[in-house]
Design a protein around this motif. Sequence first.
Motif, mmCIF file in Angstrom:
data_model
loop_
_atom_site.group_PDB
_atom_site.id
_atom_site.type_symbol
_atom_site.label_atom_id
_atom_site.label_comp_id
_atom_site.label_asym_id
_atom_site.label_seq_id
_atom_site.Cartn_x
_atom_site.Cartn_y
_atom_site.Cartn_z
ATOM 1 N N GLU A 208 -1.576 -9.588 11.409
ATOM 2 C CA GLU A 208 -1.837 -11.011 11.530
ATOM 3 C C GLU A 208 -2.653 -11.775 10.517
ATOM 4 O O GLU A 208 -3.749 -11.242 10.279
ATOM 5 N N VAL A 209 -2.332 -13.000 10.257
ATOM 6 C CA VAL A 209 -3.213 -13.656 9.132
ATOM 7 C C VAL A 209 -3.853 -14.995 9.819
ATOM 8 O O VAL A 209 -3.345 -15.868 10.343
ATOM 9 N N LYS A 210 -5.090 -14.994 9.423
ATOM 10 C CA LYS A 210 -5.838 -16.218 10.030
ATOM 11 C C LYS A 210 -6.133 -16.967 8.914
ATOM 12 O O LYS A 210 -6.049 -18.588 8.997
ATOM 13 N N ARG A 211 -6.460 -16.539 7.593
ATOM 14 C CA ARG A 211 -6.670 -17.539 6.477
ATOM 15 C C ARG A 211 -6.085 -16.768 5.338
ATOM 16 O O ARG A 211 -6.133 -15.404 5.372
ATOM 17 N N GLY A 212 -5.569 -17.489 4.411
ATOM 18 C CA GLY A 212 -5.368 -16.918 2.966
ATOM 19 C C GLY A 212 -3.986 -16.518 3.038
ATOM 20 O O GLY A 212 -2.889 -16.827 3.854
ATOM 21 N N LYS A 213 -3.666 -15.321 2.323
ATOM 22 C CA LYS A 213 -2.238 -14.637 2.248
ATOM 23 C C LYS A 213 -2.110 -13.257 2.257
ATOM 24 O O LYS A 213 -3.187 -12.607 1.490
ATOM 25 N N VAL A 214 -1.150 -12.640 2.698
ATOM 26 C CA VAL A 214 -1.197 -11.090 2.916
ATOM 27 C C VAL A 214 0.121 -10.549 2.637
ATOM 28 O O VAL A 214 0.936 -11.152 3.276
ATOM 29 N N GLN A 215 0.138 -9.415 1.688
ATOM 30 C CA GLN A 215 1.397 -8.808 1.412
ATOM 31 C C GLN A 215 1.352 -7.469 2.180
ATOM 32 O O GLN A 215 0.711 -6.739 2.032
ATOM 33 N N VAL A 216 2.517 -7.349 3.047
ATOM 34 C CA VAL A 216 2.838 -6.101 3.717
ATOM 35 C C VAL A 216 3.899 -5.268 3.174
ATOM 36 O O VAL A 216 4.992 -5.902 2.966
ATOM 37 N N SER A 217 3.574 -4.026 2.839
ATOM 38 C CA SER A 217 4.746 -3.173 2.265
ATOM 39 C C SER A 217 4.750 -1.883 2.915
ATOM 40 O O SER A 217 3.913 -1.751 3.552
ATOM 41 N N LYS A 218 6.155 -1.439 2.977
ATOM 42 C CA LYS A 218 6.184 0.064 3.669
ATOM 43 C C LYS A 218 6.799 0.921 2.209
ATOM 44 O O LYS A 218 7.999 0.486 1.977
ATOM 45 N N GLY A 219 6.331 1.938 1.899
ATOM 46 C CA GLY A 219 6.775 2.501 0.795
ATOM 47 C C GLY A 219 6.952 1.537 -0.544
ATOM 48 O O GLY A 219 5.934 0.992 -0.853
ATOM 49 N N THR A 220 8.098 1.327 -1.003
ATOM 50 C CA THR A 220 8.397 0.426 -2.102
ATOM 51 C C THR A 220 8.601 -0.752 -1.872
ATOM 52 O O THR A 220 8.806 -1.884 -2.644
ATOM 53 N N GLN A 221 8.992 -1.081 -0.493
ATOM 54 C CA GLN A 221 9.730 -2.119 -0.198
ATOM 55 C C GLN A 221 8.680 -3.276 0.504
ATOM 56 O O GLN A 221 7.839 -2.661 1.416
ATOM 57 N N VAL A 222 8.695 -4.537 0.034
ATOM 58 C CA VAL A 222 7.801 -5.492 0.749
ATOM 59 C C VAL A 222 8.280 -5.955 1.702
ATOM 60 O O VAL A 222 9.337 -6.379 1.864
ATOM 61 N N MET A 223 7.700 -5.795 3.017
ATOM 62 C CA MET A 223 8.112 -6.139 4.333
ATOM 63 C C MET A 223 7.988 -7.653 4.460
ATOM 64 O O MET A 223 8.930 -8.366 5.010
ATOM 65 N N ALA A 224 6.884 -8.218 3.881
ATOM 66 C CA ALA A 224 6.576 -9.614 4.579
ATOM 67 C C ALA A 224 5.386 -10.056 3.646
ATOM 68 O O ALA A 224 4.710 -9.322 3.246
ATOM 69 N N THR A 225 5.469 -11.385 3.336
ATOM 70 C CA THR A 225 4.054 -11.847 2.509
ATOM 71 C C THR A 225 3.852 -13.016 3.749
ATOM 72 O O THR A 225 4.475 -14.122 4.026
ATOM 73 N N LEU A 226 2.676 -12.924 4.167
ATOM 74 C CA LEU A 226 2.340 -13.608 5.282
ATOM 75 C C LEU A 226 1.172 -14.947 4.975
ATOM 76 O O LEU A 226 0.516 -14.497 3.939
#
Length: 331
Positions: A208-226
């Motif tokens: 969960e993101v409060k401020r800024g931006k976070v990229q979440v990946s599993k293996g080589t696949q990007v799941m989401a950019t929050l």
Amino acid sequence: MTNKTEILFQKFLDGACTQQEFNELMELLQTNQHEDAVRAMLQKVYQEVEQTLPSFTYVDASGSLLPEQQPQPEPVPQKVVRNYFPRLTAAAAILLAVSLLTWVLLKQRTPAPQLANRETRTTEKKEQKYLVLSDGTQVWLNAASELTYPPSFDGKARVVYLTGEAFFDVKNAEKVPFIIHTGKVVTKVLGTAFNIRAYPEQNDVRVEVKRGKVQVSKGTQVMATLIPGQSVNVPAAEKAPELKTVKEEEVAEWTSGKLHYRDQSLKEILIDLERHFNVQIEIPDEAWTQEELNHTCSSTGTVEKAMESILLATGATYEKKDGKYIIKKNR
């Protein structure tokens, strides 16, 4: 070495291996049972290649081509044209194959990378810790969690390993990547403040993101950019990630004494209460505990008060017996 391994080895050198046979040969080599025999065969191949190549090119015992040695001038030039190309091509193909096998053998002796010179901070049940890393990043480590990190970062990337839950406030994320490993899920920080929940008994990893931006990946696949106000649940199974909207002020409320549960099963909530209050909670019949709830309670009061407010919405009660809290569903 078994006859089967010898046959696969020779087919590999001849370039006649199928994909299945190649995989089988690699598995046999990885067992490390035939290393001496394989090395003997490799040495034999080296000798054959050495005889095939021109005298000024040779191979050492590790399978590497050594720097060219300049040929010595012949006292009487011979007008004989020798075509080394076919032999060089065949030798190069053999060397390519041999190099791969040599790499496999050497890999067996190469220890897996260790987290050398790392520090680890852990929390027990009912315990939380506040840390400041060498780069100024602030970390709030929740109950029954563990964070592993280097005493100082090398400047190229900042990598840490988390089990459990933590809230991060990362400094200078736009300049040097900050990366958190939670099992197979990798979270790359592109901003500042965010929460990660990745307890071993969970079926997913939640960010969960409060401020800024976070990229979440599993293996080589990007799941989401929050971005702020967004969260993602990355399941352990091969399922699609679940994106959700959250209130920024509700991210990591546990750091201020509130336990905020959003779309979480009663079973998962009760496990979390065990961590926060260091108690044992038993559910004789778990079939009815999968219903998802939304609830907020205090972590600074008693576990009894927290359970009462949560169970009220489910029609369940509890009793304390032999130091354990037994949850029962009212019929």
